[in-house]
Scaffold this active site. Structure first.
Site, PDB file in Angstrom:
ATOM      1  CG  HIS A 260       2.322  -2.251 -15.560  1.00 30.58           C
ATOM      2  ND1 HIS A 260       2.085  -3.472 -14.957  1.00 30.58           N
ATOM      3  CD2 HIS A 260       3.368  -2.436 -16.399  1.00 30.58           C
ATOM      4  CE1 HIS A 260       2.947  -4.356 -15.435  1.00 30.58           C
ATOM      5  NE2 HIS A 260       3.727  -3.750 -16.308  1.00 30.58           N
TER       6      HIS A 260
ATOM      7  CG  ASN B 178      -3.412  -1.264 -12.959  1.00 31.81           C
ATOM      8  OD1 ASN B 178      -3.285  -1.378 -11.727  1.00 31.81           O
ATOM      9  ND2 ASN B 178      -2.669  -1.961 -13.800  1.00 31.81           N
TER      10      ASN B 178
ATOM     11  CG  MET C  16      -1.583  -8.720  -6.221  1.00 38.00           C
ATOM     12  SD  MET C  16      -0.632  -7.802  -7.463  1.00 38.00           S
ATOM     13  CE  MET C  16       0.283  -9.153  -8.202  1.00 38.00           C
ATOM     14  NE  ARG C  17      -8.542 -12.031  -5.498  1.00 36.30           N
ATOM     15  CZ  ARG C  17      -8.437 -13.346  -5.616  1.00 36.30           C
ATOM     16  NH1 ARG C  17      -8.814 -13.952  -6.726  1.00 36.30           N
ATOM     17  NH2 ARG C  17      -7.980 -14.063  -4.616  1.00 36.30           N
TER      18      ARG C  17
ATOM     19  CE  LYS D 206     -12.911 -12.495 -12.186  1.00 40.06           C
ATOM     20  NZ  LYS D 206     -11.631 -12.546 -12.836  1.00 40.06           N
TER      21      LYS D 206
ATOM     22  N   GLY E  73       0.778  -1.236   0.000  1.00 39.74           N
ATOM     23  CA  GLY E  73       0.000   0.000   0.000  1.00 39.74           C
ATOM     24  C   GLY E  73       0.809   1.285   0.000  1.00 39.74           C
ATOM     25  CB  SER E  74       4.218   2.295  -1.052  1.00 33.96           C
ATOM     26  OG  SER E  74       4.315   1.944  -2.407  1.00 33.96           O
ATOM     27  CG  ASN E  75       1.473   3.305  -5.797  1.00 34.56           C
ATOM     28  OD1 ASN E  75       1.790   4.320  -6.402  1.00 34.56           O
ATOM     29  ND2 ASN E  75       2.140   2.162  -5.912  1.00 34.56           N
TER      30      ASN E  75
HETATM   31  C1  GRF Z   1       3.214  -1.003  -7.671  1.00 42.97           C
HETATM   32  O1  GRF Z   1       4.522  -1.179  -8.136  1.00 42.97           O
HETATM   33  C2  GRF Z   1       2.243  -0.919  -8.812  1.00 42.97           C
HETATM   34  O2  GRF Z   1       2.816  -0.385  -9.964  1.00 42.97           O
HETATM   35  C3  GRF Z   1       1.879  -2.368  -9.049  1.00 42.97           C
HETATM   36  O3  GRF Z   1       1.832  -2.923  -7.763  1.00 42.97           O
HETATM   37  C4  GRF Z   1       2.726  -2.229  -6.902  1.00 42.97           C
HETATM   38  C5  GRF Z   1       1.956  -1.871  -5.660  1.00 42.97           C
HETATM   39  O4  GRF Z   1       2.802  -1.368  -4.661  1.00 42.97           O
HETATM   40  N1  GRF Z   1       0.644  -2.454  -9.785  1.00 42.97           N
HETATM   41  P1  GRF Z   1       2.193  -0.768  -3.333  1.00 42.97           P
HETATM   42  O5  GRF Z   1       1.325  -1.842  -2.693  1.00 42.97           O
HETATM   43  O6  GRF Z   1       1.386   0.442  -3.693  1.00 42.97           O
HETATM   44  O7  GRF Z   1       3.369  -0.430  -2.472  1.00 42.97           O
END
Ligand code: GRF
Length: 201
Positions: free
Chosen positions: A110, A108, A91-92, A66, A13-15
């Site tokens: 990436h 999203n 992750m889904r 699902k 969850g750093s984002n």
């Molecule tokens: C990030 O690198 C994002 O690009 C990818 O998953 C990672 C999530 O990192 N889709 P965080 O959980 O936000 O730290």
């Protein structure tokens, strides 16, 4: 009225933290109304709680199909009147039906320059490939993986002295700036999608 955002995260969850900060500092002028996670161990859950963000834990194992799993997710989204779904390490893959239901409302991030290095090991894949430049992509989600129209992209140079770990650090630093920027563009209604092309007005 402010737009209402839901972040989806399965991991650390750093984002999410970067988005929480950006909302606090009004770099994103919207409400962060909900975190949806499918993983009870996700660091993102504690981060959301600490920031006073409502958490919905929806685990795939608790549903027979699902479709039922996604029905529950949609319930949460509707209850919270969500305008934008922000995937941050979720992750889904969503079903085509869910993507269609929230068309151009799901984005999203990436950790590579799409269409290169799709998939969940993009940073290591670019490093192992010997790429000299990789980067970050923010895109709308469509029914294919890491595929929808691109909103923002930024390159990150790979130095000869980089390791997968130092490269990852550099990429995350860019992510934490670029994602709030893209979210604010959406919130301001400045993104126009025509086919694969996203223009910023
Ligand atoms: C990030 O690198 C994002 O690009 C990818 O998953 C990672 C999530 O990192 N889709 P965080 O959980 O936000 O730290």
């Amino acid at each position: 009225m402010n737009k209402r955002i839901a972040v989806f995260a399965s991991g650390r969850g750093s984002n999410l933290s970067a988005i929480i900060e950006a909302v606090k500092n009004k770099k994103i002028r919207a409400d962060l109304s909900l975190l949806v996670s499918d993983n009870p161990q996700a660091g993102a859950i504690e981060k959301a709680k600490a920031a006073g963000v409502r958490v919905a834990l929806v685990e795939r194992k608790d549903f027979g199909s699902k479709e039922d799993f996604e029905k529950k997710i949609i319930e949460h989204l509707e209850e919270n009147k969500i305008d934008l779904i922000v995937l941050a390490g979720f992750m889904r893959m969503f079903s085509p039906a869910l993507v269609e239901r929230f068309k151009f409302m799901i984005i999203n991030i990436h950790p590579a320059l799409l269409p290169s290095f799709k998939g969940s090991h993009a940073i290591k894949d670019a490093f192992d490939y010997g790429a000299k430049v990789t980067g970050v992509t923010v895109h709308f989600v469509d029914e294919l993986m890491d595929h929808g129209p691109i909103i923002l992209q930024e390159a990150v140079a790979v130095a000869e002295t980089d390791t997968p770990e130092t490269l990852e650090e550099k990429i995350h630093k860019v992510e934490h700036r670029l994602y709030p920027e893209a979210i604010e563009l959406f919130v301001e209604g400045r993104l126009k999608v025509e086919g694969r092309k996203v223009s910023i007005r």
